[in-house]
Design a protein around this motif. Structure first.
Motif, mmCIF file in Angstrom:
data_model
loop_
_atom_site.group_PDB
_atom_site.id
_atom_site.type_symbol
_atom_site.label_atom_id
_atom_site.label_comp_id
_atom_site.label_asym_id
_atom_site.label_seq_id
_atom_site.Cartn_x
_atom_site.Cartn_y
_atom_site.Cartn_z
ATOM 1 N N GLN A 91 -7.536 -34.617 -10.143
ATOM 2 C CA GLN A 91 -7.066 -34.272 -11.487
ATOM 3 C C GLN A 91 -7.264 -32.785 -11.775
ATOM 4 O OE1 GLN A 91 -5.552 -36.626 -13.880
ATOM 5 N NE2 GLN A 91 -5.257 -37.444 -11.834
ATOM 6 N N VAL A 92 -6.913 -31.947 -10.787
ATOM 7 C CA VAL A 92 -6.986 -30.498 -10.944
ATOM 8 C C VAL A 92 -5.718 -29.868 -10.374
ATOM 9 C CG1 VAL A 92 -9.512 -30.372 -10.855
ATOM 10 C CG2 VAL A 92 -8.203 -30.120 -8.744
ATOM 11 N N ASP A 93 -5.506 -28.626 -10.746
ATOM 12 C CA ASP A 93 -4.395 -27.838 -10.233
ATOM 13 C C ASP A 93 -4.791 -27.316 -8.852
ATOM 14 O OD1 ASP A 93 -2.342 -26.031 -9.725
ATOM 15 O OD2 ASP A 93 -3.050 -24.570 -11.199
ATOM 16 N N VAL A 94 -4.135 -27.787 -7.812
ATOM 17 C CA VAL A 94 -4.491 -27.404 -6.444
ATOM 18 C C VAL A 94 -3.758 -26.151 -5.975
ATOM 19 C CG1 VAL A 94 -5.106 -29.763 -5.795
ATOM 20 C CG2 VAL A 94 -2.785 -28.920 -5.362
ATOM 21 N N SER A 95 -2.951 -25.553 -6.834
ATOM 22 C CA SER A 95 -2.115 -24.435 -6.412
ATOM 23 C C SER A 95 -2.916 -23.198 -6.000
ATOM 24 C CB SER A 95 -1.127 -24.058 -7.521
ATOM 25 O OG SER A 95 -1.794 -23.480 -8.623
ATOM 26 N N ARG A 96 -4.191 -23.135 -6.379
ATOM 27 C CA ARG A 96 -5.002 -21.979 -5.994
ATOM 28 C C ARG A 96 -5.984 -22.306 -4.875
ATOM 29 N NH1 ARG A 96 -7.226 -19.414 -11.419
ATOM 30 N NH2 ARG A 96 -7.437 -21.579 -12.044
ATOM 31 N N MET A 97 -5.917 -23.524 -4.340
ATOM 32 C CA MET A 97 -6.773 -23.886 -3.221
ATOM 33 C C MET A 97 -6.238 -23.260 -1.943
ATOM 34 S SD MET A 97 -7.856 -27.849 -3.549
ATOM 35 C CE MET A 97 -8.833 -28.436 -4.911
ATOM 36 N N ALA A 98 -7.156 -22.946 -1.042
ATOM 37 C CA ALA A 98 -6.822 -22.392 0.264
ATOM 38 C C ALA A 98 -7.340 -23.343 1.348
ATOM 39 C CB ALA A 98 -7.452 -21.015 0.422
ATOM 40 N N PRO A 99 -6.831 -23.215 2.560
ATOM 41 C CA PRO A 99 -7.268 -24.105 3.640
ATOM 42 C C PRO A 99 -8.774 -24.090 3.899
ATOM 43 C CG PRO A 99 -5.279 -22.960 4.298
ATOM 44 C CD PRO A 99 -5.735 -22.340 3.004
ATOM 45 N N GLU A 114 -12.469 -22.767 -12.822
ATOM 46 C CA GLU A 114 -12.003 -21.418 -13.142
ATOM 47 C C GLU A 114 -12.855 -20.348 -12.468
ATOM 48 O OE1 GLU A 114 -9.171 -20.412 -14.403
ATOM 49 O OE2 GLU A 114 -8.651 -22.525 -14.529
ATOM 50 N N GLU A 115 -14.154 -20.557 -12.418
ATOM 51 C CA GLU A 115 -15.035 -19.603 -11.743
ATOM 52 C C GLU A 115 -14.725 -19.536 -10.246
ATOM 53 O OE1 GLU A 115 -17.468 -17.436 -12.873
ATOM 54 O OE2 GLU A 115 -16.571 -17.935 -14.810
ATOM 55 N N THR A 116 -14.502 -20.677 -9.636
ATOM 56 C CA THR A 116 -14.231 -20.742 -8.199
ATOM 57 C C THR A 116 -12.920 -20.070 -7.843
ATOM 58 O OG1 THR A 116 -15.508 -22.790 -7.973
ATOM 59 C CG2 THR A 116 -13.894 -22.328 -6.244
ATOM 60 N N PHE A 117 -11.903 -20.260 -8.664
ATOM 61 C CA PHE A 117 -10.561 -19.788 -8.316
ATOM 62 C C PHE A 117 -10.126 -18.531 -9.068
ATOM 63 C CE2 PHE A 117 -10.541 -24.338 -7.260
ATOM 64 C CZ PHE A 117 -10.308 -24.215 -5.903
ATOM 65 N N ARG A 118 -11.045 -17.908 -9.751
ATOM 66 C CA ARG A 118 -10.731 -16.674 -10.485
ATOM 67 C C ARG A 118 -10.139 -15.633 -9.534
ATOM 68 N NH1 ARG A 118 -13.325 -15.026 -15.240
ATOM 69 N NH2 ARG A 118 -14.784 -16.672 -14.756
ATOM 70 N N GLY A 119 -9.024 -15.072 -9.940
ATOM 71 C CA GLY A 119 -8.394 -14.018 -9.161
ATOM 72 C C GLY A 119 -7.478 -14.496 -8.045
ATOM 73 N N ARG A 120 -7.422 -15.785 -7.819
ATOM 74 C CA ARG A 120 -6.529 -16.302 -6.781
ATOM 75 C C ARG A 120 -5.154 -16.579 -7.375
ATOM 76 N NH1 ARG A 120 -9.271 -20.928 -3.037
ATOM 77 N NH2 ARG A 120 -11.280 -19.932 -2.682
ATOM 78 N N ALA A 121 -4.139 -16.231 -6.628
ATOM 79 C CA ALA A 121 -2.769 -16.509 -7.063
ATOM 80 C C ALA A 121 -2.439 -17.985 -6.831
ATOM 81 C CB ALA A 121 -1.789 -15.640 -6.278
ATOM 82 N N SER A 122 -1.622 -18.517 -7.709
ATOM 83 C CA SER A 122 -1.108 -19.877 -7.521
ATOM 84 C C SER A 122 -0.036 -19.844 -6.448
ATOM 85 C CB SER A 122 -0.502 -20.406 -8.820
ATOM 86 O OG SER A 122 -1.489 -20.602 -9.779
ATOM 87 N N LEU A 123 -0.061 -20.830 -5.579
ATOM 88 C CA LEU A 123 0.939 -20.934 -4.530
ATOM 89 C C LEU A 123 1.681 -22.253 -4.661
ATOM 90 C CD1 LEU A 123 -1.128 -19.737 -1.414
ATOM 91 C CD2 LEU A 123 0.532 -18.405 -2.733
ATOM 92 N N SER A 124 3.002 -22.177 -4.650
ATOM 93 C CA SER A 124 3.810 -23.392 -4.609
ATOM 94 C C SER A 124 3.596 -24.046 -3.250
ATOM 95 C CB SER A 124 5.289 -23.050 -4.793
ATOM 96 O OG SER A 124 5.760 -22.338 -3.650
ATOM 97 N N ASP A 125 4.090 -25.259 -3.086
ATOM 98 C CA ASP A 125 3.991 -25.924 -1.792
ATOM 99 C C ASP A 125 4.649 -25.088 -0.702
ATOM 100 O OD1 ASP A 125 2.590 -28.112 -2.840
ATOM 101 O OD2 ASP A 125 4.424 -29.257 -3.211
ATOM 102 N N ASP A 126 5.823 -24.544 -0.997
ATOM 103 C CA ASP A 126 6.530 -23.722 -0.011
ATOM 104 C C ASP A 126 5.746 -22.463 0.330
ATOM 105 O OD1 ASP A 126 8.685 -25.460 0.316
ATOM 106 O OD2 ASP A 126 9.828 -24.525 -1.312
#
Length: 138
Positions: free
Chosen positions: A71-79, A30-42
Motif C-alpha cells: 500500500q505504498v507508491d513503488v515508483s521511487r523504489m530501486a532494485p 518519505e525519509e527513505t525516498f527523499r530526492g529520488r525521482a519517480s520512475l514509470s514501469d517503462d
C-alpha cells in the motif's frame, strides 16, 4: 462497564493505532525516498533491466504486487532497496506482510516460492530475479 462500551473503546484504540502506524510508515517512506525521482514501469525497466533478459511483464507484475500488498507508491523504489535494511519499516508495520507479499507473487505469476527462497530474498532485485527464474520454468 457494559459490553457495547468496551467494544467501542477497543475499536477506537485500534483505529487510532492504525492511523498512527500509517502516519509513521508514511514519514519513514518519505525519509527513505527523499530526492529520488519517480520512475514509470517503462522507465524502471529501461534504467535497470533492459537487455538483462528479465521480461517487462515480470518487472511490472512485481511492482504491482509490491504496490498492492505494501500500500505504498513503488515508483521511487530501486532494485537495491532492501527489505531487511532500508525498507524494513514496511514489513514492521504488519507481521504478516512478508507472507502476503509471497502469496501475492505466487498468485500473480502462478509460481510457488519456498520458505527458504522467501527468507533469502531481501532486495527488490532479489524478488525480480526469483520471479523471473521461476517464470521461465513455469
Amino acid at each position: 462497564m457494559n459490553t457495547a462500551l468496551a467494544i467501542a473503546t477497543i475499536a477506537l484504540v485500534v483505529v487510532a493505532w492504525v492511523l498512527l502506524e500509517r502516519r509513521r510508515v508514511g514519514h519513514e517512506f518519505e525519509e527513505t525516498f527523499r530526492g529520488r525521482a519517480s520512475l514509470s514501469d517503462d522507465d524502471f525497466y529501461g534504467k535497470f533491466y533492459e537487455g538483462s533478459g528479465v521480461s517487462r511483464e515480470v518487472i511490472v507484475g512485481v511492482r504491482e504486487v509490491l504496490a498492492h500488498e505494501l500500500q505504498v507508491d513503488v515508483s521511487r523504489m530501486a532494485p537495491d532497496d532492501d527489505f531487511s535494511r532500508n525498507l524494513r519499516f514496511l514489513l514492521d508495520s504488519d507481521s504478516m506482510m512478508d507472507v502476503a507479499l509471497v502469496e501475492g507473487l505466487e498468485k500473480r505469476f502462478g509460481i510457488v516460492i519456498s520458505d527458504r527462497e522467501a527468507e533469502n530474498t531481501k532486495t527488490v532485485n532479489d524478488i525480480i530475479v526469483l520471479v523471473h527464474g521461476k517464470s521461465l520454468v513455469a
